[in-house]
Design a protein around this motif. Structure first.
Motif, short mmCIF file in Angstrom:
data_model
loop_
_atom_site.label_atom_id
_atom_site.label_comp_id
_atom_site.label_asym_id
_atom_site.label_seq_id
_atom_site.Cartn_x
_atom_site.Cartn_y
_atom_site.Cartn_z
N LEU A 115 0.82 -1.20 0.00
CA LEU A 115 0.00 0.00 0.00
C LEU A 115 0.85 1.25 0.00
O LEU A 115 0.82 2.06 0.94
N ASP A 117 0.44 3.75 -1.87
CA ASP A 117 -0.37 4.94 -2.10
C ASP A 117 -1.36 5.20 -0.97
O ASP A 117 -2.22 6.05 -1.06
N ALA A 118 -1.25 4.46 0.10
CA ALA A 118 -2.18 4.64 1.21
C ALA A 118 -1.83 5.90 1.99
O ALA A 118 -0.68 6.30 2.07
N PRO A 119 -2.83 6.56 2.58
CA PRO A 119 -2.55 7.75 3.36
C PRO A 119 -1.67 7.46 4.55
O PRO A 119 -1.79 6.43 5.19
N PRO A 123 -2.06 6.55 10.51
CA PRO A 123 -2.42 5.27 9.92
C PRO A 123 -3.15 4.35 10.89
O PRO A 123 -3.95 3.53 10.47
N SER A 126 -6.92 4.39 10.54
CA SER A 126 -7.55 3.99 9.28
C SER A 126 -7.83 2.50 9.27
O SER A 126 -7.13 1.70 9.88
N LEU A 128 -8.40 -1.01 6.91
CA LEU A 128 -7.90 -1.58 5.66
C LEU A 128 -8.80 -2.71 5.20
O LEU A 128 -9.11 -3.62 5.97
N ALA A 144 -11.69 7.25 6.34
CA ALA A 144 -10.35 6.67 6.51
C ALA A 144 -10.33 5.16 6.29
O ALA A 144 -9.73 4.40 7.04
N THR A 145 -11.03 4.71 5.25
CA THR A 145 -11.02 3.29 4.90
C THR A 145 -10.27 3.10 3.60
O THR A 145 -10.60 3.71 2.58
N ILE A 146 -9.24 2.25 3.62
CA ILE A 146 -8.43 1.97 2.45
C ILE A 146 -8.88 0.64 1.86
O ILE A 146 -8.97 -0.36 2.57
N LYS A 148 -7.82 -2.12 -0.86
CA LYS A 148 -6.72 -2.58 -1.69
C LYS A 148 -7.13 -3.85 -2.42
O LYS A 148 -7.38 -4.89 -1.80
#
Length: 288
Positions: A115, A117-119, A123, A126, A128, A144-146, A148
Protein backbone atom coordinates in the motif's frame (compact mmCIF):
# COMPACT_ATOMS: atom_id res chain seq x y z
CA UNK A 1 -15.23 -62.66 -64.73
CA UNK A 2 -14.12 -60.28 -61.96
CA UNK A 3 -10.66 -58.81 -62.15
CA UNK A 4 -8.10 -60.15 -59.71
CA UNK A 5 -5.90 -57.56 -57.93
CA UNK A 6 -2.17 -57.98 -58.20
CA UNK A 7 0.62 -57.08 -55.78
CA UNK A 8 2.54 -54.01 -56.93
CA UNK A 9 5.33 -51.87 -55.50
CA UNK A 10 5.13 -48.07 -55.25
CA UNK A 11 7.91 -46.43 -57.26
CA UNK A 12 8.33 -43.72 -54.59
CA UNK A 13 8.06 -45.35 -51.17
CA UNK A 14 8.57 -48.98 -52.34
CA UNK A 15 5.64 -50.16 -50.23
CA UNK A 16 3.48 -53.06 -51.44
CA UNK A 17 -0.12 -52.48 -52.49
CA UNK A 18 -2.93 -54.23 -54.32
CA UNK A 19 -3.98 -52.88 -57.71
CA UNK A 20 -6.12 -54.07 -60.60
CA UNK A 21 -3.97 -52.42 -63.25
CA UNK A 22 -0.62 -50.65 -63.57
CA UNK A 23 0.29 -47.97 -66.11
CA UNK A 24 3.48 -48.00 -68.09
CA UNK A 25 4.99 -45.31 -65.84
CA UNK A 26 4.78 -47.57 -62.85
CA UNK A 27 2.57 -47.58 -59.76
CA UNK A 28 2.35 -44.71 -57.24
CA UNK A 29 0.33 -45.18 -54.07
CA UNK A 30 -2.28 -42.69 -52.86
CA UNK A 31 -0.09 -41.39 -50.02
CA UNK A 32 2.81 -40.60 -52.33
CA UNK A 33 0.50 -38.84 -54.80
CA UNK A 34 -0.79 -36.69 -51.93
CA UNK A 35 2.79 -35.89 -50.90
CA UNK A 36 3.57 -34.78 -54.44
CA UNK A 37 0.47 -32.60 -54.54
CA UNK A 38 1.28 -30.95 -51.22
CA UNK A 39 4.91 -30.40 -52.25
CA UNK A 40 3.79 -28.62 -55.41
CA UNK A 41 1.41 -26.49 -53.33
CA UNK A 42 4.21 -25.52 -50.95
CA UNK A 43 6.45 -24.52 -53.84
CA UNK A 44 3.65 -22.39 -55.25
CA UNK A 45 3.11 -20.65 -51.91
CA UNK A 46 6.84 -20.03 -51.50
CA UNK A 47 6.92 -18.44 -54.94
CA UNK A 48 4.01 -16.16 -54.05
CA UNK A 49 5.63 -15.16 -50.75
CA UNK A 50 8.88 -14.32 -52.51
CA UNK A 51 6.96 -12.22 -55.03
CA UNK A 52 5.15 -10.33 -52.27
CA UNK A 53 8.44 -9.76 -50.47
CA UNK A 54 10.02 -8.28 -53.57
CA UNK A 55 6.99 -6.06 -54.14
CA UNK A 56 7.21 -4.75 -50.58
CA UNK A 57 10.90 -3.94 -51.09
CA UNK A 58 10.02 -2.00 -54.23
CA UNK A 59 7.34 -0.04 -52.37
CA UNK A 60 9.77 0.84 -49.59
CA UNK A 61 12.34 1.95 -52.16
CA UNK A 62 9.81 4.25 -53.83
CA UNK A 63 8.79 5.69 -50.45
CA UNK A 64 12.41 6.40 -49.56
CA UNK A 65 12.92 8.18 -52.89
CA UNK A 66 9.80 10.28 -52.35
CA UNK A 67 10.84 11.15 -48.82
CA UNK A 68 14.30 12.19 -50.02
CA UNK A 69 12.83 14.34 -52.80
CA UNK A 70 10.45 16.03 -50.37
CA UNK A 71 13.26 16.82 -47.99
CA UNK A 72 15.37 18.20 -50.86
CA UNK A 73 12.48 20.32 -52.12
CA UNK A 74 11.83 21.60 -48.64
CA UNK A 75 15.45 22.65 -48.23
CA UNK A 76 15.54 24.40 -51.64
CA UNK A 77 12.58 26.66 -50.93
CA UNK A 78 13.97 30.20 -50.50
CA UNK A 79 12.84 32.11 -47.47
CA UNK A 80 11.56 35.47 -48.59
CA UNK A 81 11.25 38.50 -46.40
CA UNK A 82 7.58 39.55 -46.22
CA UNK A 83 8.70 43.15 -45.67
CA UNK A 84 10.39 43.44 -49.07
CA UNK A 85 8.29 45.90 -51.15
CA UNK A 86 5.04 44.31 -50.12
CA UNK A 87 5.73 41.06 -51.98
CA UNK A 88 3.67 38.03 -51.09
CA UNK A 89 5.34 35.09 -49.44
CA UNK A 90 4.53 31.81 -51.18
CA UNK A 91 4.15 28.87 -48.81
CA UNK A 92 4.51 25.51 -50.44
CA UNK A 93 2.31 22.80 -49.04
CA UNK A 94 3.68 19.29 -49.22
CA UNK A 95 1.38 16.44 -50.06
CA UNK A 96 3.32 14.06 -47.81
CA UNK A 97 3.32 14.99 -44.17
CA UNK A 98 6.34 14.48 -42.03
CA UNK A 99 5.65 11.81 -39.48
CA UNK A 100 6.19 12.80 -35.90
CA UNK A 101 6.79 10.00 -33.46
CA UNK A 102 6.03 10.75 -29.85
CA UNK A 103 6.96 8.58 -26.94
CA UNK A 104 4.10 7.93 -24.54
CA UNK A 105 5.28 6.98 -21.06
CA UNK A 106 3.92 3.66 -19.89
CA UNK A 107 3.08 3.30 -16.25
CA UNK A 108 4.33 0.00 -14.93
CA UNK A 109 3.03 -1.25 -11.61
CA UNK A 110 2.93 -4.46 -9.65
CA UNK A 111 -0.61 -5.57 -8.86
CA UNK A 112 0.72 -7.24 -5.72
CA UNK A 113 2.58 -4.09 -4.61
CA UNK A 114 2.09 -3.00 -1.00
CA UNK A 115 0.00 0.00 0.00
CA UNK A 116 2.48 2.62 -1.14
CA UNK A 117 -0.37 4.94 -2.10
CA UNK A 118 -2.18 4.64 1.21
CA UNK A 119 -2.55 7.75 3.36
CA UNK A 120 0.18 8.13 5.93
CA UNK A 121 -1.53 10.53 8.31
CA UNK A 122 -2.55 8.74 11.50
CA UNK A 123 -2.42 5.27 9.92
CA UNK A 124 -3.50 3.61 13.15
CA UNK A 125 -6.90 5.30 12.81
CA UNK A 126 -7.55 3.99 9.28
CA UNK A 127 -9.25 0.72 8.37
CA UNK A 128 -7.90 -1.58 5.66
CA UNK A 129 -9.95 -3.74 3.29
CA UNK A 130 -7.65 -6.05 1.34
CA UNK A 131 -8.69 -8.82 -1.01
CA UNK A 132 -8.85 -10.31 -4.49
CA UNK A 133 -10.73 -8.98 -7.54
CA UNK A 134 -14.08 -9.46 -5.79
CA UNK A 135 -13.48 -6.17 -3.92
CA UNK A 136 -12.32 -4.27 -7.05
CA UNK A 137 -15.20 -1.75 -7.13
CA UNK A 138 -16.09 -1.76 -3.44
CA UNK A 139 -16.84 1.74 -2.15
CA UNK A 140 -17.14 2.24 1.58
CA UNK A 141 -18.33 5.62 2.84
CA UNK A 142 -16.81 5.07 6.26
CA UNK A 143 -14.03 7.63 6.79
CA UNK A 144 -10.35 6.67 6.51
CA UNK A 145 -11.02 3.29 4.90
CA UNK A 146 -8.43 1.97 2.45
CA UNK A 147 -9.56 -0.60 -0.13
CA UNK A 148 -6.72 -2.58 -1.69
CA UNK A 149 -7.63 -4.90 -4.58
CA UNK A 150 -5.16 -7.58 -5.72
CA UNK A 151 -6.67 -9.30 -8.81
CA UNK A 152 -6.04 -13.02 -8.87
CA UNK A 153 -4.68 -13.02 -5.33
CA UNK A 154 -4.72 -16.03 -3.06
CA UNK A 155 -4.16 -16.11 0.69
CA UNK A 156 -0.33 -16.24 0.42
CA UNK A 157 -0.42 -13.08 -1.76
CA UNK A 158 -2.44 -11.23 0.88
CA UNK A 159 0.01 -12.40 3.51
CA UNK A 160 2.99 -11.15 1.47
CA UNK A 161 1.47 -7.66 1.19
CA UNK A 162 0.66 -7.53 4.89
CA UNK A 163 4.19 -8.68 5.67
CA UNK A 164 5.63 -5.71 3.82
CA UNK A 165 3.45 -3.36 5.85
CA UNK A 166 4.24 -5.18 9.09
CA UNK A 167 7.97 -4.64 8.56
CA UNK A 168 7.30 -0.88 8.61
CA UNK A 169 5.31 -1.26 11.85
CA UNK A 170 2.13 -0.24 10.04
CA UNK A 171 -0.99 -0.45 12.20
CA UNK A 172 -4.70 -0.19 11.36
CA UNK A 173 -7.79 0.32 13.44
CA UNK A 174 -9.48 -2.61 11.64
CA UNK A 175 -8.48 -5.04 8.89
CA UNK A 176 -10.97 -6.76 6.59
CA UNK A 177 -9.71 -9.71 4.54
CA UNK A 178 -11.56 -11.09 1.52
CA UNK A 179 -9.87 -14.06 -0.11
CA UNK A 180 -10.57 -17.68 -1.01
CA UNK A 181 -12.25 -17.66 -4.42
CA UNK A 182 -8.97 -18.25 -6.25
CA UNK A 183 -7.66 -20.60 -3.55
CA UNK A 184 -10.41 -23.21 -4.00
CA UNK A 185 -9.35 -23.71 -7.61
CA UNK A 186 -6.24 -25.49 -6.32
CA UNK A 187 -8.47 -28.22 -4.85
CA UNK A 188 -6.35 -28.33 -1.69
CA UNK A 189 -8.81 -27.57 1.09
CA UNK A 190 -6.52 -28.15 4.06
CA UNK A 191 -3.69 -26.07 2.57
CA UNK A 192 -6.16 -23.28 1.84
CA UNK A 193 -7.37 -23.34 5.44
CA UNK A 194 -3.80 -23.19 6.78
CA UNK A 195 -2.99 -20.26 4.49
CA UNK A 196 -6.06 -18.35 5.65
CA UNK A 197 -5.16 -19.01 9.28
CA UNK A 198 -1.67 -17.57 8.71
CA UNK A 199 -3.09 -14.43 7.06
CA UNK A 200 -5.47 -13.82 9.93
CA UNK A 201 -2.79 -14.38 12.57
CA UNK A 202 -0.54 -11.87 10.83
CA UNK A 203 -3.39 -9.37 10.59
CA UNK A 204 -3.92 -9.66 14.35
CA UNK A 205 -0.41 -8.31 14.92
CA UNK A 206 -1.33 -5.22 12.90
CA UNK A 207 -4.80 -4.50 14.27
CA UNK A 208 -6.90 -5.25 17.32
CA UNK A 209 -9.92 -5.96 15.10
CA UNK A 210 -9.71 -8.47 12.26
CA UNK A 211 -12.74 -9.17 10.07
CA UNK A 212 -13.00 -11.91 7.46
CA UNK A 213 -15.35 -11.34 4.54
CA UNK A 214 -16.73 -14.68 3.43
CA UNK A 215 -16.96 -15.82 -0.20
CA UNK A 216 -19.83 -14.96 -2.50
CA UNK A 217 -22.09 -17.59 -3.98
CA UNK A 218 -20.60 -18.62 -7.33
CA UNK A 219 -22.44 -20.05 -10.31
CA UNK A 220 -19.52 -21.65 -12.14
CA UNK A 221 -20.33 -25.31 -11.93
CA UNK A 222 -21.18 -27.65 -9.10
CA UNK A 223 -17.58 -28.19 -7.97
CA UNK A 224 -16.78 -24.49 -7.48
CA UNK A 225 -20.11 -23.94 -5.75
CA UNK A 226 -19.54 -26.89 -3.43
CA UNK A 227 -15.97 -25.92 -2.52
CA UNK A 228 -16.88 -22.30 -1.79
CA UNK A 229 -19.89 -23.41 0.26
CA UNK A 230 -17.69 -25.75 2.28
CA UNK A 231 -15.10 -23.00 2.80
CA UNK A 232 -17.81 -20.59 3.94
CA UNK A 233 -19.12 -23.09 6.48
CA UNK A 234 -15.65 -23.71 7.90
CA UNK A 235 -14.87 -19.96 8.07
CA UNK A 236 -18.04 -19.16 9.97
CA UNK A 237 -17.05 -21.63 12.72
CA UNK A 238 -13.30 -21.00 12.76
CA UNK A 239 -13.64 -17.21 12.92
CA UNK A 240 -16.05 -17.48 15.86
CA UNK A 241 -13.60 -19.71 17.72
CA UNK A 242 -10.64 -17.38 17.08
CA UNK A 243 -12.14 -13.98 17.94
CA UNK A 244 -12.43 -12.86 14.30
CA UNK A 245 -15.57 -11.16 13.05
CA UNK A 246 -17.13 -12.95 10.08
CA UNK A 247 -19.24 -11.44 7.28
CA UNK A 248 -21.53 -14.11 5.88
CA UNK A 249 -21.90 -12.85 2.33
CA UNK A 250 -23.15 -16.27 1.27
CA UNK A 251 -26.57 -15.64 2.80
CA UNK A 252 -26.87 -12.31 1.01
CA UNK A 253 -25.95 -13.67 -2.43
CA UNK A 254 -27.50 -17.14 -2.24
CA UNK A 255 -30.23 -17.58 -4.86
CA UNK A 256 -29.49 -14.19 -6.43
CA UNK A 257 -27.65 -14.75 -9.72
CA UNK A 258 -28.57 -11.18 -10.69
CA UNK A 259 -26.03 -10.00 -8.11
CA UNK A 260 -23.21 -11.56 -10.17
CA UNK A 261 -21.80 -10.77 -13.59
CA UNK A 262 -22.24 -13.10 -16.53
CA UNK A 263 -19.09 -14.99 -15.49
CA UNK A 264 -21.00 -16.20 -12.44
CA UNK A 265 -18.14 -15.21 -10.15
CA UNK A 266 -17.61 -11.45 -9.83
CA UNK A 267 -20.31 -9.19 -8.39
CA UNK A 268 -22.43 -7.04 -10.67
CA UNK A 269 -22.94 -3.37 -9.82
CA UNK A 270 -25.88 -4.34 -7.60
CA UNK A 271 -23.71 -7.04 -6.07
CA UNK A 272 -20.90 -4.56 -5.44
CA UNK A 273 -23.36 -2.24 -3.69
CA UNK A 274 -24.57 -5.07 -1.48
CA UNK A 275 -21.03 -6.21 -0.68
CA UNK A 276 -20.03 -2.62 0.14
CA UNK A 277 -22.96 -2.33 2.55
CA UNK A 278 -22.03 -5.63 4.22
CA UNK A 279 -18.44 -4.47 4.72
CA UNK A 280 -19.46 -1.01 5.92
CA UNK A 281 -21.95 -2.48 8.40
CA UNK A 282 -19.32 -4.81 9.82
CA UNK A 283 -16.71 -2.01 10.07
CA UNK A 284 -19.15 0.28 11.88
CA UNK A 285 -20.34 -2.35 14.32
CA UNK A 286 -17.15 -4.31 14.98
CA UNK A 287 -15.69 -4.02 18.45
CA UNK A 288 -12.42 -2.10 18.57
Amino acid sequence: MASIPIVVTCTSCHMFSLAFSVSGEGFTCDKCREVVRLTEKILELESRIQSLFEDSKSVRTVENILDASNVSAHRSVPVENPLQLGNFVTVRRHSRRTKHHSTVPIKVSNRFAPLSDAPTEKPAESALVIGDSIVRNVNIEAPATIVKCLPGARAPDIKSNLNVLAKTNRKFSKIVIHVGTNDVRLRQSEITKDNIKEVCELAKTMSDTVIFSGPLTAYRGDETYSRLSSLNGWLSEWCLQNNIDFINNWKSFEGRPDLLKRDGLHPSWDGVSLLSRNLAHSLNNAKV
